[in-house]
Motif scaffolding. Structure first.
Motif, PDB file in Angstrom:
ATOM      1  N   PHE A 120     -83.731  17.174  77.113  1.00  0.00           N
ATOM      2  CA  PHE A 120     -84.200  16.117  77.691  1.00  0.00           C
ATOM      3  C   PHE A 120     -83.499  15.094  77.969  1.00  0.00           C
ATOM      4  CE2 PHE A 120     -87.854  17.956  75.218  1.00  0.00           C
ATOM      5  CZ  PHE A 120     -88.681  18.662  76.382  1.00  0.00           C
ATOM      6  N   ALA A 180     -91.736  19.636  82.911  1.00  0.00           N
ATOM      7  CA  ALA A 180     -91.082  20.903  83.175  1.00  0.00           C
ATOM      8  C   ALA A 180     -91.096  21.955  82.028  1.00  0.00           C
ATOM      9  CB  ALA A 180     -89.748  20.674  83.865  1.00  0.00           C
ATOM     10  N   TYR A 181     -90.747  21.421  81.094  1.00  0.00           N
ATOM     11  CA  TYR A 181     -90.640  22.258  79.879  1.00  0.00           C
ATOM     12  C   TYR A 181     -92.036  22.343  78.922  1.00  0.00           C
ATOM     13  CZ  TYR A 181     -85.699  23.029  80.461  1.00  0.00           C
ATOM     14  OH  TYR A 181     -84.583  23.372  81.002  1.00  0.00           O
ATOM     15  N   GLU A 212     -87.242  10.777  86.510  1.00  0.00           N
ATOM     16  CA  GLU A 212     -86.497  11.980  86.293  1.00  0.00           C
ATOM     17  C   GLU A 212     -86.657  12.491  84.629  1.00  0.00           C
ATOM     18  OE1 GLU A 212     -84.741  15.416  86.603  1.00  0.00           O
ATOM     19  OE2 GLU A 212     -84.926  14.013  88.261  1.00  0.00           O
ATOM     20  N   ARG A 239     -88.356  16.019  83.906  1.00  0.00           N
ATOM     21  CA  ARG A 239     -87.633  16.848  83.111  1.00  0.00           C
ATOM     22  C   ARG A 239     -88.577  17.257  81.691  1.00  0.00           C
ATOM     23  NH1 ARG A 239     -82.213  18.303  81.919  1.00  0.00           N
ATOM     24  NH2 ARG A 239     -81.845  17.172  83.866  1.00  0.00           N
ATOM     25  N   TYR A 240     -89.278  16.366  81.080  1.00  0.00           N
ATOM     26  CA  TYR A 240     -90.212  16.770  79.864  1.00  0.00           C
ATOM     27  C   TYR A 240     -91.303  17.546  80.428  1.00  0.00           C
ATOM     28  CZ  TYR A 240     -93.118  15.862  75.978  1.00  0.00           C
ATOM     29  OH  TYR A 240     -94.021  15.881  74.999  1.00  0.00           O
ATOM     30  N   GLU A 247     -79.179   9.824  83.654  1.00  0.00           N
ATOM     31  CA  GLU A 247     -79.998  10.756  84.452  1.00  0.00           C
ATOM     32  C   GLU A 247     -81.428  10.684  84.223  1.00  0.00           C
ATOM     33  OE1 GLU A 247     -79.787  15.290  85.979  1.00  0.00           O
ATOM     34  OE2 GLU A 247     -77.882  14.221  85.676  1.00  0.00           O
ATOM     35  N   THR A 248     -81.671  10.855  82.706  1.00  0.00           N
ATOM     36  CA  THR A 248     -83.164  11.031  82.234  1.00  0.00           C
ATOM     37  C   THR A 248     -83.257   9.828  81.180  1.00  0.00           C
ATOM     38  OG1 THR A 248     -82.356  12.578  80.381  1.00  0.00           O
ATOM     39  CG2 THR A 248     -83.125  13.452  82.385  1.00  0.00           C
TER      40      THR A 248
END
Length: 370
Positions: A297, A341-342, A334, A338-339, A302-303
């Motif tokens: 993450f 998504a998983y 983002e 990202r978080y 980016e994140t």
């Protein structure tokens, strides 16, 4: 499709890390079964001879924690015996820090999985002050000393470093407003309806009323661990309130904040990281380039945004972030995407199953090399 039987000895939902270790296994159990992987869970106290009668035996480090002080030799003897009978023995270290905890167990397992690992594996061959990379840093460069000068136990055989493998980090649990309560209830009443991954987030947005949030405890037994947080409190105490809030008030504050600072605690990754993602604020953390984790993450710029361990650029990082709200929102979005998504995205289950299968496959490869 041939079926692979995996026995897991675990301390259960007693700790936040234990919950994050078990939740993806439980919530993705059908997907794992569809992939030919059958799971059976056993309590920490379970010590019958049929425990290693499986293709893979996974031992959660928390299952052994209460026994180390009095029964180290017995633990290692059991591990050696179980390893000889199981297809492969995998030790899952779910402790907070990327640094070392149980070097003595490496010779007795086929694979040592850790929630986060030091990028430079050679660092495991030397002692780290305070059992942590950053505690060692503050000891060496800031002169911070603990009441008890303890260091991590170094790995004695460099070949054993090949057994190190990334497990999965503490992000794979429920850190929504009532998530910790539901997970704690599951420990008392294991109803699967209590378990869920968070999906309802506060979207990053313009017009948030607060620039920054930094709520944290600073009461750690080791000065080398507490130093990072206490130094931040000294730097920002006149501008930000850093004392703890009720969970509801804390989430309200995060949802009104443009960014949130999440310092190291007992480990580099803290539960606050995921609460920040859910609240839609931009995450700010110390430099994490010394470690790797899965899911990743943490992509700087980016994140999240990072600042140096010596705090030399901390003020500049905050001021620059707050002066460019467009970029701040991009990073916050983002990080949240990202978080999710998983955790609860449409491919989240498959991502975890693929990662878990790779761990099983690697354990067999490592066993074949010994």
């Amino acid at each position: 499709m041939s079926r692979r039987l995996v026995h897991i000895q675990t301390a259960g939902f007693a700790t936040p890390n234990g919950r994050a270790f078990l939740m993806p296994l439980l919530l993705h159990s059908q997907l794992l079964l569809d992939a030919g992987i059958e799971l059976k869970l056993f309590s920490a106290e379970y010590a019958k001879d049929d425990l290693p009668d499986c293709d893979y035996l996974i031992v959660d480090s928390k299952a052994l924690s209460p026994r180390w002080a009095k029964g180290k030799d017995r633990i290692l003897s059991e591990m050696q015996k179980n390893r000889s009978r199981a297809g492969a023995l995998i030790f899952c270290d779910i402790s907070d820090s990327a640094s070392w905890d149980h070097a003595q167990i490496l010779p007795f397992v086929d694979l040592y999985c850790k929630s986060q690992l030091l990028v430079d594996r050679s660092l495991y061959l030397q002692p780290l002050y305070g059992h942590r990379y950053y505690a060692d840093y503050y000891h060496r460069f800031f002169g911070i000393k603990d009441d008890q000068n303890e260091s991590s136990e170094p790995v004695s055989n460099p070949d054993d470093l090949k057994k190190l493998c990334l497990g999965w980090n503490s992000g794979l649990a429920d850190y929504s407003l009532f998530g910790p309560l539901r997970m704690a209830l599951y420990e008392k009443a294991p109803l699967k309806t209590l378990l869920r991954f968070p999906w309802n987030c506060k979207a990053p947005s313009v017009g948030r009323l607060m620039n920054a949030s930094l709520r944290m405890g600073t009461n750690y037994s080791r000065r080398s661990v507490a130093f990072h947080r206490k130094h931040l409190a000294d730097m920002l105490g006149s501008r930000l309130q850093t004392g703890k809030l009720s969970r509801l008030a804390y989430f309200r504050e995060l949802s009104r904040s443009k960014l949130a600072v999440s310092p190291f605690g007992l480990g580099e990754i803290t539960l606050r990281d995921f609460e920040v993602f859910l609240a839609g604020a931009m995450l700010v953390k110390p430099d994490m380039s010394h470690m790797e984790t899965w899911p990743n993450f943490y992509v700087p710029g980016e994140t999240f945004l990072s600042y140096k361990l010596d705090f030399s650029d901390f003020e500049v990082v905050l001021e620059t972030a707050l002066s460019d709200e467009h970029r701040l929102l991009e990073i916050a979005r983002e990080g949240q995407l990202r978080y999710l998504a998983y955790v609860s995205g449409p491919e989240a289950g498959l991502l975890f199953v693929d990662h878990f299968k790779a761990i099983l496959d690697r354990s067999i490869i490592r066993k074949g090399h010994d």
